[in-house]
Structures are given as C-alpha cells and as structure tokens.
Design an enzyme around this catalytic site. Structure first.
Site, PDB file in Angstrom:
ATOM      1  N   ILE A  25       0.835  -1.209   0.000  1.00  0.00           N
ATOM      2  CA  ILE A  25       0.000   0.000   0.000  1.00  0.00           C
ATOM      3  C   ILE A  25       0.873   1.264   0.000  1.00  0.00           C
ATOM      4  CG2 ILE A  25      -1.664   1.273   1.429  1.00  0.00           C
ATOM      5  CD1 ILE A  25      -2.627  -1.649   2.325  1.00  0.00           C
ATOM      6  N   TYR A 175      -0.417  -8.513  16.177  1.00  0.00           N
ATOM      7  CA  TYR A 175      -0.741  -7.598  15.079  1.00  0.00           C
ATOM      8  C   TYR A 175      -1.985  -6.762  15.422  1.00  0.00           C
ATOM      9  CZ  TYR A 175      -2.174  -5.724  10.589  1.00  0.00           C
ATOM     10  OH  TYR A 175      -2.564  -4.865   9.602  1.00  0.00           O
ATOM     11  N   LYS A 179      -2.313  -2.661  16.057  1.00  0.00           N
ATOM     12  CA  LYS A 179      -3.127  -1.771  15.216  1.00  0.00           C
ATOM     13  C   LYS A 179      -4.151  -0.995  16.058  1.00  0.00           C
ATOM     14  CE  LYS A 179      -1.161  -1.513  11.907  1.00  0.00           C
ATOM     15  NZ  LYS A 179      -0.901  -0.514  10.865  1.00  0.00           N
TER      16      LYS A 179
END
Ligand SMILES: NC(=O)c1ccc[n+]([C@@H]2O[C@H](COP(=O)([O-])OP(=O)(O)OC[C@H]3O[C@@H](n4cnc5c(N)ncnc54)[C@H](OP(=O)(O)O)[C@@H]3O)[C@@H](O)[C@H]2O)c1
Length: 306
Positions: A25, A175, A179
């Site tokens: 991204i 993870y 986040k």
C-alpha cells in the site's frame, strides 16, 4: 463532496513522507501522491528495495519527484537519524505512517532495545518519528499525519496493560493489538494537537482488505506468483488491490475537506472508494489513548508534548 481517486487535486509544491513506501500500500500511496505532482520521500529500511520502487515510480510517473530516506522503525537509532534528516526538509505537508509488520512472528521476538517487535515496528517507531519530526510538520501550514489502522481492530480485545504481550503472545494478537494501539495513538495525537492549538492534524485511515494478487504487477515491487493471483482472485468479491487500499490514506492526507480526528476507509469496509468510517470505541477512547501514549513515552524514553 464527490471524490474521484483517479483524479486527485494537484499536489505540486507539496512534500510528503511515506513510511514503508517500497512495497504494498505504501508504494501505491507514493505513486498516487507523486502522480498528483507532489515530492515524495520514501522512508524505507532497505535501500535496495527502495531503489526498485524508485525505478518503477520513474517509469510509471514521468517526472516523478521521489527520493529515499533510510528508516528502520524497529531501531530507535535509525528513527532518530531519519527524524533529523526530516527536520532539514523545507516543508512537510504530510507524514503517512504506513509501514507495518503485517506477518508477525509466531513466537514472541524483541528488538535490540528489548521491545516486542510488532509493537515496536507498528507503534513505537512511528510514535518516536512523530515526536522527533513534529517541528518540521509544524512549520508547514495545514500539514497532516496519517496513521494506518485496520479492520483487525474490530476482531480483538485490547490488553492496554500488556501492550508488549509478555503473557499469552500469539502473532495474530500481536498484530491486532498493535493496530488498536496505532489507531489509539492517531486519535490521541489529534486531541493533543487540538488542545495545544497546533495547526497540524492527525487522521487515521484503513485500507480494508487489500491484497497483492489483485494489485498491478510492478517489477521489483509487486510480483505475486500465479498461485497467489489465483487464490487472491477467488477473494475478489471481498477484497481489492493494494492500489485501491491506498485510496483512503491518500484521501485522508490531501482532501481539503478532511479534518483531524477523522477515520477514513473503503466505502464497503473491505473494498471501495474512500469514505468516512467509524472507528472502534476502544481505539477512540481518550482514557485508552492516554494510556497508550504513556506506555509509548516510557518505552521510547521520549517525552512527547505537542
Ligand atoms: N493489506 C491489508 O489488507 C491491510 C489491512 C489493514 C491494515 N493494513 C496496514 O497497511 C499498512 C501496509 O500494509 P501492506 O499490506 O502494504 O503491507 P506490506 O506489503 O507487507 O508492506 C509493509 C511495508 O512496511 C515496511 N516495513 C515493515 N517493517 C518495517 C520496519 N521495521 N521499518 C521500516 N519499514 C518497515 C515494509 O518494508 P520491507 O519491504 O523492508 O519489509 C513494507 O514496505 C500496514 O500498516 C498494515 O498494518 C493493511
């Protein structure tokens, strides 16, 4: 306001720094900003991988104004060095904190500083970079910081008193927790900037479900195998390419109507054009934001007072 991600407002004269810009991204965020005329600095840990991205950008965006800045977010010395180069820039209109360890190790690992590596990469490195680079952003009217959140924040509880997962570590939780912490930091940063009367804004954006097999093939940057293309195509009803995953962070960075504290994501959650979204109550809770901030200050050794 209608927003066409393929026809962006001109960004000539503006400068953006994108972390993790050599792949995924981050590469497409860079390509879209450079395509709109911006100067973009690719903050990446590997010069070789950044060179491949620079070569691709120069082919795909004729006249692209792009350059490399070394940054390893899991190494606080590297973050300090990058931040001092950052402070030399004449202007910084946006810092896109995109880099992330998205495939966490199955067993808990730590950095040289002793920090759990997923939290260190995704939160602590960006926290330190922001703290040290803020003076450069503050010099540029209307500058923005965009943090990359995730739908994973909806799928996990949050152990704010054990951000480094010293107990019951697993890769998925590492993870998802990182986040939630990143989103929490992005919103808390905006609250603190507002309270300080700063003109810098902090926004959070998530890319939905964006996968490489649905993304354009770019030599040295995105070269999925035939197997990956097939598997990813089967997920096409719910997923999108990483080029489209870049749309929400790009809109958060440059839409003149976007403001600090907002959360942007794909219109249909996992895919689609960028639209305003609603973050989890945990990540937008000021009390949790303050605890994440205090932990990040303690672990990085940086008092960060915007
Ligand atoms: N793809 C999705 O569906 C999705 C969904 C939700 C959120 N996100 C978020 O979007 C962001 C980008 O994801 P992606 O799918 O594009 O991942 P990706 O293709 O794996 O790219 C990750 C980028 O981060 C860089 N990076 C990793 N560790 C680093 C470190 N220590 N220092 C500096 N750079 C580092 C990588 O550099 P190297 O090439 O050197 O490894 C790479 O450029 C992440 O923050 C992720 O959490 C993605």
């Amino acid at each position: 306001m209608t927003w066409d991600p393929s026809v962006l407002p001109t960004q000539h004269g503006k400068t953006f720094v994108v972390t993790g810009a050599n792949a995924g991204i981050g590469y497409f965020i860079t390509e879209q900003l450079a395509g709109a005329g911006a100067r973009v600095i690719l903050a990446s840990r590997s010069e070789q991988r950044a060179d491949a991205a620079l070569a691709a950008l120069r082919i795909r965006v004729p006249g692209a104004d792009v350059e490399f800045l070394r940054l390893d977010l899991a190494d606080l010395d590297s973050v300090r060095a990058a931040a001092s180069a950052f402070r030399e820039l004449d202007r910084v209109d946006g810092l896109i904190e995109n880099a992330g360890m998205v495939h966490p190790p199955s067993r808990r690992q730590t950095t040289a500083a002793g920090h759990e590596v997923v939290l260190a990469t995704n939160l602590l490195g960006h926290f330190a970079l922001t703290a040290l680079a803020l003076p450069a952003l503050a010099r540029t009217p209307g500058s923005r910081i965009v943090s990359l959140g995730s739908m994973a924040t909806r799928l996990s509880s949050f152990r704010v008193d054990d951000l480094q997962l010293e107990t019951a570590y697993n890769g998925w939780r590492a993870y998802a927790q990182s986040k939630i912490a990143v989103q929490s930091f992005g919103f808390e940063l905006d609250r603190r900037l507002r309270a300080a009367g700063s003109a810098v804004a902090s926004l959070v954006a998530h890319p939905g479900f964006s996968i490489s097999g649905l993304s354009p093939r770019i030599p040295g940057v995105n070269e999925p195998s035939v197997g990956t293309r097939v598997v990813d195509t089967l997920q096409g009803f719910a997923a999108q390419g990483k080029d489209r995953g870049a749309w929400a962070p790009v809109r958060a960075a440059i839409d003149p109507n976007a403001i600090g504290g907002q959360f942007w994501g794909p219109r249909f959650q996992t895919r689609g054009r960028p639209a305003l979204a609603r973050a989890t109550s945990t990540s937008s809770d000021p009390a949790i934001g303050a605890r994440v901030w205090a932990t990040a200050e303690e672990l990085t050794g940086l008092r960060f007072n915007p």
